[in-house]
Design an enzyme around this catalytic site. Structure first.
Site, PDB file in Angstrom:
ATOM      1  N   LYS A   1      -2.876   5.927  -3.861  1.00  0.00           N
ATOM      2  CA  LYS A   1      -3.945   6.814  -3.534  1.00  0.00           C
ATOM      3  C   LYS A   1      -3.725   8.238  -4.354  1.00  0.00           C
ATOM      4  O   LYS A   1      -2.352   8.854  -4.424  1.00  0.00           O
ATOM      5  CB  LYS A   1      -4.004   7.259  -2.257  1.00  0.00           C
ATOM      6  CG  LYS A   1      -3.989   5.955  -1.317  1.00  0.00           C
ATOM      7  CD  LYS A   1      -3.942   6.257   0.186  1.00  0.00           C
ATOM      8  CE  LYS A   1      -3.910   5.054   0.926  1.00  0.00           C
ATOM      9  NZ  LYS A   1      -2.407   4.386   1.005  1.00  0.00           N
TER      10      LYS A   1
ATOM     11  N   HIS B   1      -7.637   9.694  -1.909  1.00  0.00           N
ATOM     12  CA  HIS B   1      -6.849   9.724  -0.434  1.00  0.00           C
ATOM     13  C   HIS B   1      -7.573  10.495   0.632  1.00  0.00           C
ATOM     14  O   HIS B   1      -7.795   9.965   1.679  1.00  0.00           O
ATOM     15  CB  HIS B   1      -5.389  10.158  -0.655  1.00  0.00           C
ATOM     16  CG  HIS B   1      -4.637   9.800   0.260  1.00  0.00           C
ATOM     17  ND1 HIS B   1      -3.364   9.842   0.115  1.00  0.00           N
ATOM     18  CD2 HIS B   1      -4.620   9.536   1.800  1.00  0.00           C
ATOM     19  CE1 HIS B   1      -2.593   9.613   1.321  1.00  0.00           C
ATOM     20  NE2 HIS B   1      -3.427   9.058   2.034  1.00  0.00           N
TER      21      HIS B   1
ATOM     22  N   ASP C   1       0.960  -1.141  -0.076  1.00  0.00           N
ATOM     23  CA  ASP C   1       0.050  -0.011  -0.029  1.00  0.00           C
ATOM     24  C   ASP C   1       0.997   1.352   0.123  1.00  0.00           C
ATOM     25  O   ASP C   1       1.582   1.513   0.962  1.00  0.00           O
ATOM     26  CB  ASP C   1      -0.788   0.044   1.036  1.00  0.00           C
ATOM     27  CG  ASP C   1      -1.793   1.119   1.509  1.00  0.00           C
ATOM     28  OD1 ASP C   1      -2.856   1.067   0.784  1.00  0.00           O
ATOM     29  OD2 ASP C   1      -1.229   2.333   1.806  1.00  0.00           O
TER      30      ASP C   1
ATOM     31  N   TYR D   1       3.001   9.919  -0.344  1.00  0.00           N
ATOM     32  CA  TYR D   1       3.970   9.424   0.599  1.00  0.00           C
ATOM     33  C   TYR D   1       5.391   9.350  -0.066  1.00  0.00           C
ATOM     34  O   TYR D   1       6.517   9.330   0.642  1.00  0.00           O
ATOM     35  CB  TYR D   1       3.802   7.740   0.753  1.00  0.00           C
ATOM     36  CG  TYR D   1       2.607   7.496   1.521  1.00  0.00           C
ATOM     37  CD1 TYR D   1       1.926   8.230   2.029  1.00  0.00           C
ATOM     38  CD2 TYR D   1       2.172   5.957   1.482  1.00  0.00           C
ATOM     39  CE1 TYR D   1       0.628   7.864   2.497  1.00  0.00           C
ATOM     40  CE2 TYR D   1       0.950   5.682   1.929  1.00  0.00           C
ATOM     41  CZ  TYR D   1       0.352   6.499   2.608  1.00  0.00           C
ATOM     42  OH  TYR D   1      -0.927   5.977   3.235  1.00  0.00           O
TER      43      TYR D   1
END
Length: 303
Positions: A93, A126, A63, A68
């Protein structure tokens, strides 16, 4: 019993080679219910090594997210692992700055390029801010184009309005809902809403996250159950998630923790132990930012 939208006899579930149970989503696609989360990996390079460690340990679900800043590392790990692409479930996301019809399709292509992939297994919006309805329309187009296999909503527990808005707008119903969930915040009401729609619940911060200060690991009930099984508190917590029917994505960059986290398929909690774990619920979340806080964070981020 509430079970994250999936009530199944575990012995009859299809599993990966590492014993990870699969769940058939509401679109018929099967997803491993255990994976590694890559939030707060120290760097893209560290993320690559974390994912390689996970894949070697038997993980088949990763994931990540544009926010990120480690999608490229995930993609490199998938290539370097030598494991066939179709055996690895990749989730990412979209950030709200990428939302909007036309805009989101382009963002999906850029995401695929970053990860050097032909398709994404699960794609989320997200955060429930900005033009997430426009984003969803493009995500549905991406499914029809074969670029995405399943669609999810992340953090749509913010309020009733965002939940109702996406449910009314969606032609393709969400397959997965990702929210903070752990023994201290078992999210009973959200689980009921998801189950009603046939949506699988996936848990972030399943071990409480850094801001919990390790509170779950210190809980006397969890520690006692761990001692009885010769397991760590983290393994007991993750096993509870699995037996409740959740999908769970603990994050880690320490190789020992990555290997430890997946070693939960050689034991089971008893019915009594499951009840003891359920009794810990306080609906106490460790991440308590308001939707307004999230909006400020979204529009202040440079993505």
């Amino acid at each position: 019993m509430l079970c994250g939208g999936v009530c199944a006899t575990y012995a009859q579930e299809k599993t990966t080679t590492a014993g990870v149970p699969m769940v058939k989503l509401n679109n018929g696609v099967e997803m491993p219910r255990f994976g590694i989360g890559t939030f707060l990996q120290p760097s893209d390079e560290v993320c690559e090594q974390s994912c390689l460690t996970a894949l070697k340990a038997g993980y088949r679900h990763i994931d990540t997210a544009h926010a990120y800043q480690d999608e490229a590392g995930v993609g490199r790990a998938v290539k370097e692992s030598g494991i066939p692409r179709e055996e690895i479930w990749i989730t990412s996301k979209l950030w709200p700055t990428e939302y909007g019809e036309g805009k989101t399709l382009k963002a999906i292509d850029e995401m695929l390029k970053r990860m050097q992939l032909d398709y994404i297994d699960l794609l989320y919006v997200h955060q429930p801010v900005g033009d997430f309805v426009g984003a969803w329309k493009d995500m549905e187009k991406a499914v029809k184009m074969g670029k995405v296999r399943a669609l999810g909503i992340s953090n749509f527990d913010a309020n009733e309005e965002v939940w109702n808005t996406i449910m009314k707008a969606a032609t393709i119903k969400p397959q997965v809902l990702q929210i903070e969930c752990h023994p201290y915040a078992q999210r009973l009401e959200m689980r009921k809403k998801a189950a009603k729609e046939g949506i699988q619940v996936e848990c972030w911060f399943p071990l409480g996250g850094a801001m919990s200060g390790g509170a779950l690991f210190k809980d006397p009930v969890i520690k006692k159950i761990a001692e009885a099984h010769g397991k760590t508190p983290a393994q007991v917590i993750l096993r509870w998630h699995i037996q409740e029917g959740f999908s769970v994505i603990p994050g880690a960059s320490n190789p020992d923790y990555i290997k430890e986290n997946i070693q939960i398929f050689d034991f089971a909690l008893t019915d009594e132990e499951m009840q003891q774990m359920r009794s810990l619920n306080k609906e106490k979340r460790f991440f308590n930012a308001t939707l307004e806080d999230v909006e400020k964070m979204v529009w202040g981020a440079r993505l």
